[in-house]
Design a protein around this motif. Structure first.
Motif, mmCIF file in Angstrom:
data_model
loop_
_atom_site.group_PDB
_atom_site.id
_atom_site.type_symbol
_atom_site.label_atom_id
_atom_site.label_comp_id
_atom_site.label_asym_id
_atom_site.label_seq_id
_atom_site.Cartn_x
_atom_site.Cartn_y
_atom_site.Cartn_z
ATOM 1 N N LYS A 7 0.813 -1.218 0.000
ATOM 2 C CA LYS A 7 0.000 0.000 0.000
ATOM 3 C C LYS A 7 0.848 1.270 0.000
ATOM 4 C CE LYS A 7 -0.811 -0.166 5.038
ATOM 5 N NZ LYS A 7 -1.879 -0.246 6.071
ATOM 6 N N GLU A 46 -7.876 -1.640 2.321
ATOM 7 C CA GLU A 46 -6.693 -1.201 3.064
ATOM 8 C C GLU A 46 -5.485 -1.035 2.145
ATOM 9 O OE1 GLU A 46 -3.877 -2.628 6.833
ATOM 10 O OE2 GLU A 46 -5.566 -3.865 6.167
ATOM 11 N N THR A 47 -5.350 -1.923 1.148
ATOM 12 C CA THR A 47 -4.206 -1.852 0.238
ATOM 13 C C THR A 47 -4.171 -0.529 -0.518
ATOM 14 O OG1 THR A 47 -4.254 -4.258 -0.037
ATOM 15 C CG2 THR A 47 -3.071 -2.996 -1.717
ATOM 16 N N TRP A 48 -5.335 0.079 -0.729
ATOM 17 C CA TRP A 48 -5.418 1.269 -1.580
ATOM 18 C C TRP A 48 -5.687 2.556 -0.806
ATOM 19 C CZ3 TRP A 48 -4.100 1.099 -6.623
ATOM 20 C CH2 TRP A 48 -3.976 -0.173 -7.190
ATOM 21 N N GLU A 49 -5.709 2.498 0.520
ATOM 22 C CA GLU A 49 -6.032 3.703 1.294
ATOM 23 C C GLU A 49 -4.996 4.808 1.100
ATOM 24 O OE1 GLU A 49 -6.545 2.285 5.256
ATOM 25 O OE2 GLU A 49 -8.701 1.944 5.007
#
Length: 306
Positions: free
Chosen positions: A133, A161-164
């Motif tokens: 991320k 969550e990976t892209w927040e």
């Protein structure tokens, strides 16, 4: 009984030997794959080709490919404008000799799709681990230091969550047109959130391939996810055999990026929102109850293909 036991022992030894050979073969294949991924050739020498810059955030490309090497964006000293955030160097490489389902080979194809859609584009390649991320956000921040204002991101997953951090980085580059995939066609049709599309980034253009979307009835489903544009699928172009077409959402991203650059051909630089509007205005038809624009990735002005 002794002879029977010897036969069983011989058979068991042969079986174990064959199994060991299979395991060794798999290990050698994995080693060869790892070595092919690690060994990075030097970037071919060259000069900046000029033209509209497009950043490609992906898992690496073969920058030695004849369709790519002369279209790499470069600085005044001929150094490539690109970055490998995994290895921390300016050689974002992935071999095309790897199996077809390996990400690197796929992303080289996408780079070629971009450059075949708009032949005056110059490419800014950025290599990332799509599950990191922080790296995804750093990649987008890096594009802000380059000439690229069109950013193709043919990556997706089901983890918000990976892209927040990517979302936070996107807020800092409002002048960039981010072209994102709708995601896995089956997952989208089933209503499963696909990221980064599900982040609903204001300045992004979320695209999919028209065939795989309409065949699944995605557009007509209540509560269907956001899809801003559809790219014509194979055999659907007004100029079949001449114009590249999209088989899936990743190819749709590449073609939309090339078409966005084509939209700016010979014009003063456009802001991200204005470019997005002009791109959608090129729709050849509309699909579904939301009248989603369908785009044909033909870059043609005055009878000349660009």
């Amino acid at each position: 009984m002794r002879a029977g036991q010897d036969d069983q022992l011989t058979w068991l030894q042969q079986y174990v030997g064959a199994l060991a050979a299979i395991v060794l073969a798999f290990a050698l294949c994995e080693t060869a794959l790892a070595q092919a991924t690690r060994v990075k050739p030097p970037v071919p020498t060259g000069v900046d080709p000029g033209g509209i810059a497009i950043a490609l955030i992906a898992t690496g490309i073969d920058y030695t490919h004849p369709e790519i090497k002369d279209r790499l964006a470069r600085d005044g000293e001929g150094e490539v404008i690109g970055y490998d955030l995994i290895d921390n160097d300016n050689r974002p490489y992935a071999a095309t000799s790897l199996p077809e389902n390996h990400d690197g080979a796929v992303d080289t194809l996408l780079a070629r799709r971009i450059l075949s859609t708009y032949r005056h584009a110059r490419l800014v390649p950025v290599r990332v681990d799509p599950n990191d991320k922080v790296m995804l956000a750093r990649a987008l921040a890096f594009t802000a230091t380059t000439p690229a204002r069109i950013v193709a991101v043919p990556l997706w997953g089901e983890s918000r969550e990976t892209w927040e951090f990517f979302q936070q980085a996107a807020d800092q580059v409002p002048d960039h047109l981010l072209i994102l995939p709708a995601g896995n066609a089956d997952a989208v049709a089933q209503g499963r959130a696909q990221f980064p599309a599900a982040l609903n980034l204001k300045g992004a253009l979320i695209v999919a391939a028209v065939n795989e979307t309409t065949e699944r009835g995605t557009l007509a489903r209540p509560g269907a996810p956001r899809i801003d544009a559809l790219m014509l699928g194979r055999g659907g172009s007004w100029f079949p055999g001449i114009v590249p077409t999209a088989a899936d959402a990743t190819e749709a991203v590449a073609l939309a990026a090339g078409l966005a650059a084509c939209t700016q051909h010979g014009k003063a630089p456009l802001g991200a929102q204005e470019l997005r509007e002009q791109l959608l205005a090129l729709a050849v038809r509309k699909e579904g109850p939301r009248e989603t624009p369908v785009l044909d990735p033909l870059c043609l002005y005055g009878g000349t293909r660009y």
